[in-house]
Design an enzyme around this catalytic site. Structure first.
Site, PDB file in Angstrom:
ATOM      1  CB  ILE A   1     -17.465  -2.559  -3.102  1.00  0.00           C
ATOM      2  CG1 ILE A   1     -17.081  -3.860  -2.394  1.00  0.00           C
ATOM      3  CG2 ILE A   1     -18.896  -2.176  -2.735  1.00  0.00           C
ATOM      4  CD1 ILE A   1     -17.066  -3.763  -0.883  1.00  0.00           C
TER       5      ILE A   1
ATOM      6  CB  CYS B   1      21.140  19.645   1.637  1.00  0.00           C
ATOM      7  SG  CYS B   1      19.386  19.454   1.232  1.00  0.00           S
TER       8      CYS B   1
ATOM      9  CG  ASP C   1      -1.548   0.800   2.605  1.00  0.00           C
ATOM     10  OD1 ASP C   1      -0.791  -0.061   2.132  1.00  0.00           O
ATOM     11  OD2 ASP C   1      -2.760   0.875   2.316  1.00  0.00           O
TER      12      ASP C   1
ATOM     13  CG  HIS D   1       0.263   6.459  -6.707  1.00  0.00           C
ATOM     14  ND1 HIS D   1      -1.093   6.197  -6.591  1.00  0.00           N
ATOM     15  CD2 HIS D   1       0.495   6.698  -8.026  1.00  0.00           C
ATOM     16  CE1 HIS D   1      -1.653   6.278  -7.784  1.00  0.00           C
ATOM     17  NE2 HIS D   1      -0.712   6.579  -8.665  1.00  0.00           N
TER      18      HIS D   1
ATOM     19  CG  ASN E   1      -3.469   0.911  -1.770  1.00  0.00           C
ATOM     20  OD1 ASN E   1      -4.185   1.721  -2.331  1.00  0.00           O
ATOM     21  ND2 ASN E   1      -3.854  -0.330  -1.513  1.00  0.00           N
TER      22      ASN E   1
END
Length: 319
Positions: free
Chosen positions: A282, A218, A141, A156, A139
């Site tokens: 799930i 930059c 978040d 990630h 995740n």
């Protein structure tokens, strides 16, 4: 619906009542009630582990109101024909970056306000008690960080950081939000629907006048410090996680279908090393056939029921 507009120089976010309720019912697929016998099995699995590695996916954050991609009937793929942005498109096209940042600008106040749920807090507690050897999350978040987890790899990346594609300079995402406001004092947009990773849905007409600032160092283009679809995880980070997996005596997957290879490969490593695997998710996953224990409960309902301090001698007899 969600709107972001300028009113006499002051930006305001309007969220529907549906959004304000946290949206967990919208984004978490149906699941059976917690089975007491499965709780006992899960407790046994956790109790016997002394060096537990946990890998989490989007399914742990849906209970905080963040939608995912793949959940049956409620994920983005099931609700809409829209698909996440591709890395190559973002890098090559200034108009695509403009569209992305306009949508992200509108969605950021809601996305950044999400809080950890009982599943995040449970894993943080396990770490503080010495039960959790390492936590790997797919995740972006920052909810594990908000819950206090420190032995953590964000596989990630994280939406709360921004980097320059040219010079690599890194800045906080919140600082970029203020730059957006300054550059777009009269710009307004209305969006219908939330998407994963801080995104919302806007029309092309709405984003045409949106101004995107360059890197302060930059002048290069800015990108969230996350791995977009079509990109690859840094090799050094992959090697680091492989080492943590090999050090573990058990692996627990929480809230991931493992459809993306960047996470699935670590389960293959655990299987190859004969490390017992349990999955809490799930719906089916790519690795159900590799797991000695599969549970279909909500992460935030089941994890807080487990007593992590109990220790055992070996997991080999469990699986």
């Amino acid at each position: 619906g969600l709107s972001f507009r300028s009113t006499k120089g002051c930006w305001a976010t309007n969220l529907s009542q549906q959004c304000l309720r946290g949206s967990s019912r919208l984004f978490v697929p149906p699941s059976p009630p917690v089975n007491p016998e499965e709780v006992k099995e899960f407790q046994h699995f956790i109790s016997l582990s002394k060096k537990l590695l946990v890998m989490t996916g989007a399914g742990i954050s849906t209970e905080s109101g963040i939608p995912d991609y793949r959940s049956e009937k409620v994920g983005l793929y099931a609700r809409t024909a829209r698909r996440p942005i591709q890395h190559s498109d973002f890098v090559r096209s200034a108009p695509i970056r403009q569209r992305y940042w306009a949508r992200n600008f509108v969605g950021w106040p809601q996305f950044s306000s999400h809080r950890p749920n009982p599943a995040h807090w449970a894993l943080s507690t396990w770490e503080s008690l010495g039960k959790l050897h390492w936590l790997v999350t797919q995740n972006v978040d920052a909810l594990h960080t908000k819950a206090g987890s420190q032995r953590l790899t964000e596989l990630h990346g994280c939406m709360h950081r921004v980097l320059c594609l040219d010079c690599g300079a890194q800045t906080p995402r919140e600082a970029l939000q203020e730059r957006f406001r300054v550059l777009n004092p009269k710009w307004g947009a209305e969006a219908q629907g939330l998407a994963p990773d801080g995104d919302v849905f806007l029309s092309d007409e709405q984003v045409q006048s949106f101004q995107v600032p360059p890197c302060l160092r930059c002048g290069g283009p800015l990108k969230p410090d996350v791995v977009f679809f079509g990109d690859t995880v840094d090799a050094a980070k992959v090697d680091f996680v492989h080492k943590r997996v090999k050090e573990a005596d058990a692996v627990l997957v929480v809230g991931s279908s493992l459809q993306v290879y960047s996470g699935y490969r670590f389960i293959l490593t655990a299987w190859d090393k004969k490390i017992p695997i349990a999955i809490l998710n799930i719906g089916p996953t790519r690795s159900d056939h590799l797991a000695c224990l599969k549970l279909n409960s909500r992460c935030g309902e089941l994890l807080p029921l487990i007593d992590p301090p109990e220790q055992g001698s070996s997991l080999q007899s469990c699986c």
